[in-house]
Design a protein around this motif. Structure first.
Motif, PDB file in Angstrom:
ATOM      1  N   ALA A 156      48.806 -42.748  29.202  1.00  0.00           N
ATOM      2  CA  ALA A 156      50.260 -42.519  28.705  1.00  0.00           C
ATOM      3  C   ALA A 156      50.945 -43.969  28.805  1.00  0.00           C
ATOM      4  O   ALA A 156      51.352 -44.438  27.856  1.00  0.00           O
ATOM      5  CB  ALA A 156      51.227 -41.512  29.418  1.00  0.00           C
ATOM      6  N   GLY A 157      50.870 -44.529  29.874  1.00  0.00           N
ATOM      7  CA  GLY A 157      51.326 -45.888  30.313  1.00  0.00           C
ATOM      8  C   GLY A 157      50.679 -47.016  29.398  1.00  0.00           C
ATOM      9  O   GLY A 157      51.707 -47.940  28.496  1.00  0.00           O
ATOM     10  N   LEU A 158      49.503 -46.943  28.974  1.00  0.00           N
ATOM     11  CA  LEU A 158      48.992 -47.960  28.045  1.00  0.00           C
ATOM     12  C   LEU A 158      49.367 -47.638  26.504  1.00  0.00           C
ATOM     13  O   LEU A 158      49.546 -48.562  25.728  1.00  0.00           O
ATOM     14  CB  LEU A 158      47.261 -47.639  28.281  1.00  0.00           C
ATOM     15  N   LEU A 165      57.091 -48.601  23.577  1.00  0.00           N
ATOM     16  CA  LEU A 165      57.933 -47.449  23.809  1.00  0.00           C
ATOM     17  C   LEU A 165      58.219 -47.159  25.248  1.00  0.00           C
ATOM     18  O   LEU A 165      57.439 -48.042  26.182  1.00  0.00           O
ATOM     19  CB  LEU A 165      57.217 -46.088  23.383  1.00  0.00           C
ATOM     20  N   ASP A 166      59.271 -46.578  25.568  1.00  0.00           N
ATOM     21  CA  ASP A 166      59.559 -46.281  26.970  1.00  0.00           C
ATOM     22  C   ASP A 166      59.291 -44.623  27.016  1.00  0.00           C
ATOM     23  O   ASP A 166      59.665 -43.750  26.754  1.00  0.00           O
ATOM     24  CB  ASP A 166      61.167 -46.520  27.221  1.00  0.00           C
ATOM     25  N   PRO A 167      58.102 -44.728  28.055  1.00  0.00           N
ATOM     26  CA  PRO A 167      57.691 -43.227  28.319  1.00  0.00           C
ATOM     27  C   PRO A 167      58.589 -42.261  28.887  1.00  0.00           C
ATOM     28  O   PRO A 167      58.332 -41.062  29.091  1.00  0.00           O
ATOM     29  CB  PRO A 167      56.382 -43.511  29.038  1.00  0.00           C
ATOM     30  N   ALA A 168      59.741 -42.852  29.635  1.00  0.00           N
ATOM     31  CA  ALA A 168      60.870 -42.129  30.307  1.00  0.00           C
ATOM     32  C   ALA A 168      61.611 -41.481  29.076  1.00  0.00           C
ATOM     33  O   ALA A 168      62.093 -40.479  29.549  1.00  0.00           O
ATOM     34  CB  ALA A 168      61.562 -42.762  31.246  1.00  0.00           C
ATOM     35  N   VAL A 169      61.890 -42.016  27.894  1.00  0.00           N
ATOM     36  CA  VAL A 169      62.513 -41.627  27.149  1.00  0.00           C
ATOM     37  C   VAL A 169      61.774 -40.764  25.745  1.00  0.00           C
ATOM     38  O   VAL A 169      61.958 -39.719  25.479  1.00  0.00           O
ATOM     39  CB  VAL A 169      63.361 -42.587  26.439  1.00  0.00           C
ATOM     40  N   ASP A 170      60.543 -41.484  25.608  1.00  0.00           N
ATOM     41  CA  ASP A 170      59.738 -41.122  24.235  1.00  0.00           C
ATOM     42  C   ASP A 170      58.615 -40.340  24.895  1.00  0.00           C
ATOM     43  O   ASP A 170      57.946 -40.890  25.557  1.00  0.00           O
ATOM     44  CB  ASP A 170      59.249 -42.112  23.538  1.00  0.00           C
ATOM     45  N   LEU A 171      58.407 -39.012  24.751  1.00  0.00           N
ATOM     46  CA  LEU A 171      57.497 -38.341  25.248  1.00  0.00           C
ATOM     47  C   LEU A 171      56.171 -38.151  24.742  1.00  0.00           C
ATOM     48  O   LEU A 171      55.044 -37.801  25.233  1.00  0.00           O
ATOM     49  CB  LEU A 171      57.976 -36.622  25.404  1.00  0.00           C
ATOM     50  N   ARG A 172      56.164 -39.105  23.482  1.00  0.00           N
ATOM     51  CA  ARG A 172      54.702 -39.025  22.590  1.00  0.00           C
ATOM     52  C   ARG A 172      53.666 -39.537  23.465  1.00  0.00           C
ATOM     53  O   ARG A 172      52.496 -38.731  23.460  1.00  0.00           O
ATOM     54  CB  ARG A 172      55.051 -39.436  21.331  1.00  0.00           C
ATOM     55  N   PRO A 173      53.774 -40.635  24.220  1.00  0.00           N
ATOM     56  CA  PRO A 173      52.609 -41.044  25.064  1.00  0.00           C
ATOM     57  C   PRO A 173      52.055 -40.058  26.153  1.00  0.00           C
ATOM     58  O   PRO A 173      50.914 -39.993  25.831  1.00  0.00           O
ATOM     59  CB  PRO A 173      53.146 -42.359  25.664  1.00  0.00           C
ATOM     60  N   LYS A 174      52.952 -39.472  26.566  1.00  0.00           N
ATOM     61  CA  LYS A 174      52.506 -38.374  27.779  1.00  0.00           C
ATOM     62  C   LYS A 174      51.739 -37.142  27.048  1.00  0.00           C
ATOM     63  O   LYS A 174      50.821 -36.773  27.261  1.00  0.00           O
ATOM     64  CB  LYS A 174      53.698 -37.767  28.519  1.00  0.00           C
ATOM     65  N   VAL A 175      52.436 -36.823  25.935  1.00  0.00           N
ATOM     66  CA  VAL A 175      51.899 -35.598  25.025  1.00  0.00           C
ATOM     67  C   VAL A 175      50.354 -36.110  24.631  1.00  0.00           C
ATOM     68  O   VAL A 175      49.567 -35.259  24.905  1.00  0.00           O
ATOM     69  CB  VAL A 175      52.850 -35.176  24.268  1.00  0.00           C
TER      70      VAL A 175
END
Length: 224
Positions: A156-158, A165-175
């Motif tokens: 997700a971080g990569l 993107l900021d993964p704390a705000v945009d959930l798409r990388p984690k999803v």
């Protein structure tokens, strides 16, 4: 007289460090290979750390310099493969979409591990052989799932960094990382359930088929 430049190739101290590191890597590989062989021969629960160390002619103390416990040496092959996947993902072209980069990275990872350049205890054969043992051993499965969760955070971080993107705000990388992990686990379980060993080519084919179905599974009409 001008001072003679010393390069890593000619520096005796550097050569000693290089030899020491290669010796440590050989010892680690030997422990992983011995553990893998013993686990498959007599089962994970019936294999002791002392037996693994004895198979490599080292002490128990030496074993614990490399691995915290028996679980860790059992998962070392899979952990090495997962680390190589992360390396592949970091090297994907920036123009690829996140899903394209993930798919290309995992296929590259399996193909490279199946090549002659990755024979031995970190090779694809060892990883495939260990999959069923991990699924059948509750402590190993729990440790493996914990590592998968940790890897999802790295992925997700990569992805977030690739896309700015900021993964704390945009959930798409984690999803996306979670979906990717689920696809891989499903493919691994499907491979393990096959009546015959189809080898790395069979695994790659299964991974590709699972990715082909990802779009329709998420957005398509299942009843059509």
């Amino acid at each position: 007289m001008a001072a003679q430049l010393t390069t890593p190739a000619t520096d005796p101290a550097a050569r000693v460090v290089g030899l020491r590191e290669r010796k440590k890597q050989r010892t680690r590989d030997a422990l992983v290979e011995a553990a893998h062989r013993l686990f498959l021969q007599q089962g994970f629960g019936h294999t002791t750390v002392d037996e693994i160390a004895a198979a490599v002619d080292v002490s128990q103390r030496t074993f614990f310099r490399y691995f915290a416990n028996k679980d860790e040496v059992a998962l070392a092959v899979m952990a090495d493969a997962e680390d190589y996947f992360i390396e592949c993902l970091r090297g994907r072209p920036a123009g690829e979409s996140p899903l394209q980069a993930l798919r290309a990275s995992i296929v590259q990872c399996w193909r490279d591990l199946a090549s002659s350049r990755h024979d031995g205890p970190s090779g694809v054969t060892a990883a495939l052989e260990l999959m069923q043992m991990i699924e059948d051993t509750p402590t190993l499965l729990a440790a493996h799932l914990r590592r998968i969760t940790e890897q999802e955070q790295v992925v997700a971080g990569l992805l977030a960094a690739r896309e700015g993107l900021d993964p704390a705000v945009d959930l798409r990388p984690k999803v996306m990382a979670a979906v990717f992990g689920g696809v891989l686990r499903s493919a691994h379980l499907a491979w393990s359930a096959q009546p015959e060993d189809s080898g790395p080519d069979g695994m790659i084919e299964l991974i590709e088929r699972h990715f082909d179905q990802l779009g329709p599974a998420l957005a398509g009409d299942w009843r059509s």
